[in-house]
Scaffold this motif. Structure first.
Motif, mmCIF file in Angstrom:
data_model
loop_
_atom_site.group_PDB
_atom_site.id
_atom_site.type_symbol
_atom_site.label_atom_id
_atom_site.label_comp_id
_atom_site.label_asym_id
_atom_site.label_seq_id
_atom_site.Cartn_x
_atom_site.Cartn_y
_atom_site.Cartn_z
ATOM 1 N N LEU A 174 0.730 -1.204 -0.062
ATOM 2 C CA LEU A 174 -0.055 -0.084 -0.164
ATOM 3 C C LEU A 174 0.806 1.291 0.021
ATOM 4 O O LEU A 174 0.279 2.375 -0.251
ATOM 5 C CB LEU A 174 -0.890 -0.007 1.181
ATOM 6 N N ARG A 175 2.124 1.025 0.116
ATOM 7 C CA ARG A 175 3.035 2.500 0.082
ATOM 8 C C ARG A 175 2.957 3.169 -1.147
ATOM 9 O O ARG A 175 2.960 4.168 -1.418
ATOM 10 C CB ARG A 175 4.303 2.003 0.557
ATOM 11 N N GLN B 236 -15.155 -0.103 -4.125
ATOM 12 C CA GLN B 236 -14.639 0.133 -5.490
ATOM 13 C C GLN B 236 -13.029 0.681 -5.434
ATOM 14 O O GLN B 236 -12.638 1.358 -4.654
ATOM 15 C CB GLN B 236 -15.445 1.442 -6.395
ATOM 16 N N LEU B 237 -12.269 0.417 -6.464
ATOM 17 C CA LEU B 237 -10.825 0.735 -6.407
ATOM 18 C C LEU B 237 -10.810 2.425 -6.869
ATOM 19 O O LEU B 237 -11.670 2.794 -7.633
ATOM 20 C CB LEU B 237 -9.987 0.149 -7.615
ATOM 21 N N SER B 238 -10.114 3.051 -6.138
ATOM 22 C CA SER B 238 -9.669 4.533 -6.143
ATOM 23 C C SER B 238 -9.336 4.866 -7.432
ATOM 24 O O SER B 238 -8.338 4.387 -7.695
ATOM 25 C CB SER B 238 -9.126 5.234 -4.968
ATOM 26 N N GLY B 239 -10.010 5.660 -8.273
ATOM 27 C CA GLY B 239 -9.108 6.075 -9.175
ATOM 28 C C GLY B 239 -9.672 5.423 -10.653
ATOM 29 O O GLY B 239 -8.989 5.378 -11.588
ATOM 30 N N GLN B 240 -10.103 4.182 -10.202
ATOM 31 C CA GLN B 240 -10.897 3.382 -11.451
ATOM 32 C C GLN B 240 -12.475 3.586 -11.523
ATOM 33 O O GLN B 240 -13.202 3.831 -10.947
ATOM 34 C CB GLN B 240 -10.550 1.830 -11.120
ATOM 35 N N ALA C 283 -1.739 -9.550 -6.413
ATOM 36 C CA ALA C 283 -2.738 -8.862 -6.930
ATOM 37 C C ALA C 283 -4.017 -9.122 -5.958
ATOM 38 O O ALA C 283 -4.721 -8.380 -5.511
ATOM 39 C CB ALA C 283 -3.477 -9.290 -8.178
ATOM 40 N N VAL C 284 -3.940 -10.609 -5.253
ATOM 41 C CA VAL C 284 -4.836 -10.812 -4.333
ATOM 42 C C VAL C 284 -4.648 -10.141 -3.176
ATOM 43 O O VAL C 284 -5.493 -9.718 -2.332
ATOM 44 C CB VAL C 284 -5.020 -12.529 -4.253
ATOM 45 N N ILE D 135 -0.690 -0.496 -6.776
ATOM 46 C CA ILE D 135 -1.268 -1.631 -6.363
ATOM 47 C C ILE D 135 -2.798 -1.559 -7.050
ATOM 48 O O ILE D 135 -3.242 -2.481 -7.237
ATOM 49 C CB ILE D 135 -1.190 -1.743 -4.855
ATOM 50 N N VAL D 136 -3.370 -0.435 -6.901
ATOM 51 C CA VAL D 136 -4.709 -0.178 -7.490
ATOM 52 C C VAL D 136 -4.597 -0.603 -9.182
ATOM 53 O O VAL D 136 -5.575 -1.437 -9.238
ATOM 54 C CB VAL D 136 -5.187 1.090 -7.438
ATOM 55 N N GLU D 137 -3.571 -0.137 -9.716
ATOM 56 C CA GLU D 137 -3.517 -0.481 -11.157
ATOM 57 C C GLU D 137 -3.118 -2.006 -11.315
ATOM 58 O O GLU D 137 -3.849 -2.606 -12.344
ATOM 59 C CB GLU D 137 -2.242 0.152 -11.694
ATOM 60 N N LEU D 138 -2.443 -2.834 -10.475
ATOM 61 C CA LEU D 138 -2.156 -4.148 -10.814
ATOM 62 C C LEU D 138 -3.460 -5.032 -10.407
ATOM 63 O O LEU D 138 -3.815 -5.891 -11.125
ATOM 64 C CB LEU D 138 -1.181 -4.536 -9.522
#
Length: 404
Positions: A304-305, A399-403, A386-387, A310-313
């Motif tokens: 998470l750093r 929901q993923l932020s920015g997606q 990814a998991v 990680i969101v993109e992954l």
């Protein structure tokens, strides 16, 4: 001793009674008797019952005894011993009385003893409750400032000293969260204090509440002694807490998270933040173990750093799972169990309570939808990262932020 309107009294006699009672009670000051002996003498001689104001004065003396740190037992012993000594000497003072008069005098004296001791104990209890409330308020304020880590260090050291805290030592913080809302946290705090103080001692240990969580602050070297075979096991404090909390009738199920030990004042705040993160992460990850160790969850802090990465992954690798019937969650749960069991389908099936055939079907669907094969070592690392990231971010429930 003050004078009162009881008729003819021998003040020297009452003074001797008071001094003897003080010795019997281990040196409790005679001043705590107030006008009690005069009330007893009045009752024995004239049968007079004490006035409300006189009893109220006894209640004030009970509060004073508590404030002076005198135990309730010794304060009561002072009053009972004074009554016994006075009654022993009464026959010499009222020897002319007949049997009925003596019986009436005894009844009057016992009434005074009963009323006075009850009022003394009530005043004492009220003072103790006030003292406990003041101490609890100071404790809560101290814990808040220690966990926040931005208060004046010098002032914190001075405030911590009365509670037996040595802020130069290494400490670790453990947090406990109740599965059900507690109507009163006092029972849980008392239970924790009893077992933790018994096991670790009451110095350098604090038990309190913050933001609905139970907080335990303890010296690290006391919980896990340096050099011991279990030195790497930082969950000793957490297991101790959980073993006690699960016995309580309310609050089940309990989840406990333990921060890593850190030295100094700011190490306490750091351990607290780690414990909070571990508690949040354990909930998101749906960990089966009720005690979470911040050390074992460091990988999620690393992930998470760089949150945008990680969101993109997660989006690139796992978002196709949302096309499956029933959504992404069943497939994500299967993947997590598959990796946790060492990629063994039979163990995965047992863990998530489905058939081996269902596990095999889901793994095939994951391969088709994502293009990554869970059974292929070359693909496994990407899928597992990814998991882990999905669980850390709370996806797919969040929901993923920015997606989109």
């Amino acid at each position: 001793m003050q004078n009162s309107s009881a008729g003819d009294r021998d003040d020297q006699w009452l003074t001797a009674v008071a001094e003897g009672a003080s010795r019997d009670a281990g040196g409790v000051p005679v001043e705590l008797l107030g006008d009690y002996l005069f009330m007893l003498a009045d009752a024995a001689i004239s049968g007079r019952r004490p006035k409300r104001a006189e009893l109220d004065a006894v209640g004030v003396l009970g509060r004073r005894a508590a404030e002076q740190g005198i135990s309730a037992g010794r304060a009561v012993q002072l009053y009972l011993s004074a009554a016994r000594r006075l009654w022993q000497d009464l026959p010499a003072v009222v020897r002319s009385r007949d049997r009925e008069a003596v019986r009436a005098a005894a009844s009057a004296v016992l009434h005074v003893v009963d009323d006075a001791v009850a009022t003394l104990a009530e005043g004492y209890a009220m003072a103790r409750r006030d003292l406990v409330r003041r101490e609890e308020a100071l404790r809560r304020e101290l814990v808040d400032d220690l966990l926040r880590g931005d208060s004046d260090p010098g002032a914190l050291v001075d405030r911590a000293e009365p509670f037996g805290l040595d802020l130069a030592r290494s400490h670790q913080v453990a947090l406990a969260s109740a599965g059900q809302r507690l109507p009163d946290a006092e029972a849980a705090i008392s239970a924790l204090e009893a077992v933790i103080f018994d096991r670790l001692g009451d110095r350098d240990v604090m038990v309190a509440t913050k933001d609905g969580l139970l907080v335990v602050l303890a010296p690290a070297e006391t919980v896990v002694p340096a050099g011991s075979p279990s030195h790497r096991d930082a969950t000793g404090l957490g297991r101790l807490m959980h073993d006690q909390l699960r016995r309580l009738p309310r609050g089940q199920p309990w989840r406990v998270a333990v921060g890593r030990p850190h030295p100094g004042l700011y190490g306490i705040a750091r351990s607290y933040e780690e414990a909070r993160e571990a508690l949040t992460m354990a909930t998101r990850l749906r960990l089966e173990t009720p005690v979470a160790d911040a050390r074992e969850l460091l990988i999620y802090r690393v992930l998470l750093r760089d949150q945008p990465a990680i969101v993109e992954l997660v989006h690139a690798v796992l978002s196709p799972l949302e096309q499956a019937r029933g959504g992404a969650e069943p497939l994500l749960t299967t993947l997590q169990a598959y990796f946790d069991t060492g990629a063994v389908a039979t163990e995965t099936a047992k863990r998530i309570h489905v058939s081996v055939r269902a596990v095999t079907y889901r793994l095939d669907r994951i391969k088709v939808l994502t293009g990554y094969d869970p059974a292929d070592p070359a693909h496994r690392f990407t899928l597992q990262a990814a998991v882990l990231g999905a669980r850390a971010l709370g996806w797919p429930a969040k929901q993923l932020s920015g997606q989109p």
